[in-house]
Design an enzyme around this catalytic site. Structure first.
Site, PDB file in Angstrom:
ATOM      1  N   ARG A 107       8.522  39.691  41.281  1.00  0.00           N
ATOM      2  CA  ARG A 107       9.118  39.284  40.006  1.00  0.00           C
ATOM      3  C   ARG A 107      10.575  38.972  40.307  1.00  0.00           C
ATOM      4  NH1 ARG A 107       8.527  42.010  34.131  1.00  0.00           N
ATOM      5  NH2 ARG A 107       6.608  40.793  34.368  1.00  0.00           N
ATOM      6  N   HIS A 134       4.820  32.452  34.406  1.00  0.00           N
ATOM      7  CA  HIS A 134       4.243  33.805  34.356  1.00  0.00           C
ATOM      8  C   HIS A 134       2.702  33.669  34.408  1.00  0.00           C
ATOM      9  CE1 HIS A 134       4.074  37.993  33.942  1.00  0.00           C
ATOM     10  NE2 HIS A 134       4.487  38.174  32.708  1.00  0.00           N
ATOM     11  N   GLN A 137       0.118  36.553  33.523  1.00  0.00           N
ATOM     12  CA  GLN A 137       0.019  36.868  32.098  1.00  0.00           C
ATOM     13  C   GLN A 137      -0.884  35.862  31.386  1.00  0.00           C
ATOM     14  OE1 GLN A 137       1.575  39.583  30.263  1.00  0.00           O
ATOM     15  NE2 GLN A 137      -0.074  38.870  28.937  1.00  0.00           N
ATOM     16  N   ASP A 223       6.535  34.894  21.999  1.00  0.00           N
ATOM     17  CA  ASP A 223       7.150  35.761  23.006  1.00  0.00           C
ATOM     18  C   ASP A 223       8.573  36.049  22.519  1.00  0.00           C
ATOM     19  OD1 ASP A 223       7.750  37.125  25.360  1.00  0.00           O
ATOM     20  OD2 ASP A 223       7.842  35.328  26.622  1.00  0.00           O
ATOM     21  N   CYS A 263       2.680  38.577  24.953  1.00  0.00           N
ATOM     22  CA  CYS A 263       2.585  39.181  26.293  1.00  0.00           C
ATOM     23  C   CYS A 263       3.208  40.567  26.345  1.00  0.00           C
ATOM     24  CB  CYS A 263       3.207  38.252  27.327  1.00  0.00           C
ATOM     25  SG  CYS A 263       4.982  38.021  27.151  1.00  0.00           S
ATOM     26  N   ARG A 291      -4.433  42.483  32.045  1.00  0.00           N
ATOM     27  CA  ARG A 291      -3.616  42.222  33.247  1.00  0.00           C
ATOM     28  C   ARG A 291      -4.243  42.929  34.449  1.00  0.00           C
ATOM     29  NH1 ARG A 291       1.818  40.944  32.710  1.00  0.00           N
ATOM     30  NH2 ARG A 291       1.710  40.745  34.989  1.00  0.00           N
TER      31      ARG A 291
HETATM   32  N1  NVA Z   1       9.566  35.610  28.577  1.00  0.00           N
HETATM   33  C1  NVA Z   1       9.711  37.024  28.857  1.00  0.00           C
HETATM   34  C2  NVA Z   1       8.417  37.617  29.308  1.00  0.00           C
HETATM   35  C3  NVA Z   1       8.464  39.092  29.574  1.00  0.00           C
HETATM   36  C4  NVA Z   1       7.164  39.638  30.082  1.00  0.00           C
HETATM   37  C5  NVA Z   1      10.781  37.210  29.911  1.00  0.00           C
HETATM   38  O1  NVA Z   1      10.829  36.438  30.860  1.00  0.00           O
HETATM   39  O2  NVA Z   1      11.584  38.133  29.781  1.00  0.00           O
HETATM   40  N1   CP Z   2       4.061  41.116  29.889  1.00  0.00           N
HETATM   41  C1   CP Z   2       4.707  41.605  30.962  1.00  0.00           C
HETATM   42  O1   CP Z   2       4.788  40.979  32.004  1.00  0.00           O
HETATM   43  O2   CP Z   2       5.214  42.855  30.785  1.00  0.00           O
HETATM   44  P1   CP Z   2       6.237  43.648  31.740  1.00  0.00           P
HETATM   45  O3   CP Z   2       7.543  42.949  31.665  1.00  0.00           O
HETATM   46  O4   CP Z   2       6.265  45.020  31.177  1.00  0.00           O
HETATM   47  O5   CP Z   2       5.692  43.625  33.147  1.00  0.00           O
END
Ligand code: NVA
Ligand code: CP
Length: 309
Positions: A107, A134, A137, A223, A263, A291
């Site tokens: 990540r 992502h 997800q 989101d 998500c 997931r």
């Molecule tokens: N769009 C959000 C998703 C978190 C799982 C982010 O990137 O923070």
């Molecule tokens: N939806 C998702 O990716 O959650 P986290 O940020 O908790 O991993």
């Protein structure tokens, strides 16, 4: 140096429609094994490195529990306590980490960082979220839709909110799997078509009014207004996004059997009202659980190819 014949999963388009058909069915089988407490260890002795440059609850837990349930082991690494946080080049980290492990999930911020890592990895690399994508997800979301409503091909997904990593991934998925995305973002936060393959531009339609985007949808999703890495914009975004809250009125414009997905983590009263996310059309807890199942199917596929047991 890029390694030949390794499959990475850096964005949704890295797999074909036929491979997604396989993975969705495989996710169903692995979920059943899990529910039946069946021991299944095809990845015995394999090690997953999980690298986090941003926070996570679901991604960390689902990958760590998932590799364990498949007989393997996970190592958690974060920028805060590795040399990555002290400027070690991403290419060097990829060389080293991929010599000691069998599969890697990252990540991070820019997709370019992920790509540079993958180009220097000897083992499969999975995108656990970047600023642009992502895919794990959206794979879980599509599996959730498939469990509840069957194939997503031919259906309509409404997106209300920010043009972020989730939206770009939904559009890529729509192009590959044959569904449509109707989207609405506030002025100043529009989707950038240049970030999409030209072919994928037929997979979506833009609406100024978020309620119109929901008309006739089979699935309504949203989101956070402020994604990780953009926190300094939070207060400005709160004002700009005020009308982009999925509420009962928006859900009423979707099909009666429409699902709601998010998500997570969610902010009730911002991008979604509490009565929608906690209401009967919401499948967010299944979505989060899935997931685990889809990523087990993905790791098994990247390491072993198609299996039939
Ligand atoms: N769009 C959000 C998703 C978190 C799982 C982010 O990137 O923070
Ligand atoms: N939806 C998702 O990716 O959650 P986290 O940020 O908790 O991993």
């Amino acid at each position: 140096m890029a390694q030949k014949n390794i499959r990475h999963y850096l964005q949704f388009k890295d797999l074909t429609r036929d491979e997604y058909d396989y993975l969705l069915d495989r996710s169903r089988i692995l979920k059943q094994k899990f529910k039946n407490y069946e021991t299944y260890h095809p990845l015995h002795d394999r090690t997953l490195a999980m690298i986090f440059e941003k926070n996570s609850t679901r991604t960390r837990l689902s990958f760590e529990a998932g590799i364990h349930q498949l007989g393997g082991h996970a190592v958690f690494m974060s920028t805060r306590d590795t040399q990555l946080g002290r400027g070690e080049p991403i290419e060097d980290a990829a060389q080293v980490i991929s010599r000691m492990t069998d599969i890697i999930m990252i990540r991070t911020f820019g997709q370019d960082i992920l790509r540079r890592f993958a180009d220097n990895s000897r083992v499969p690399v999975i995108n656990g979220l970047t600023n642009e994508n992502h895919p794990c997800q959206v794979l879980a979301d599509i599996f959730t839709f498939y469990e509840q409503r069957g194939p997503i091909a031919g259906k309509t997904v409404a997106w209300v909110g920010d043009a972020n990593n989730m939206l770009y991934t939904w559009i890529e998925a729509a192009h590959i799997l044959g569904f449509k995305v109707k989207l609405s973002t506030p002025a100043g936060y529009a989707l950038d078509p240049a970030m999409l393959d030209p072919d994928a531009r037929d997979a979506y339609e833009v609406f100024a009014d978020p309620r119109e985007a929901c008309d006739g949808a089979d699935l309504v999703t949203t989101d956070v207004w402020t994604s990780m890495g953009f926190e300094q914009e939070n207060e400005v975004r709160k004002k700009a996004f005020a009308n982009w809250c999925v509420d009962a009125g928006m859900m009423a414009r979707a099909r009666p059997e429409a699902l709601f997905m998010h998500c997570l983590p969610a902010h009730r009263g911002e991008e979604v009202s509490a009565d929608v996310i906690d209401g009967p059309q919401s499948v967010v807890w299944d979505e989060a659980e899935n997931r685990l199942h889809v990523q087990k199917a993905l790791m098994e596929f990247l390491l072993l190819g198609r299996v039939s047991h």
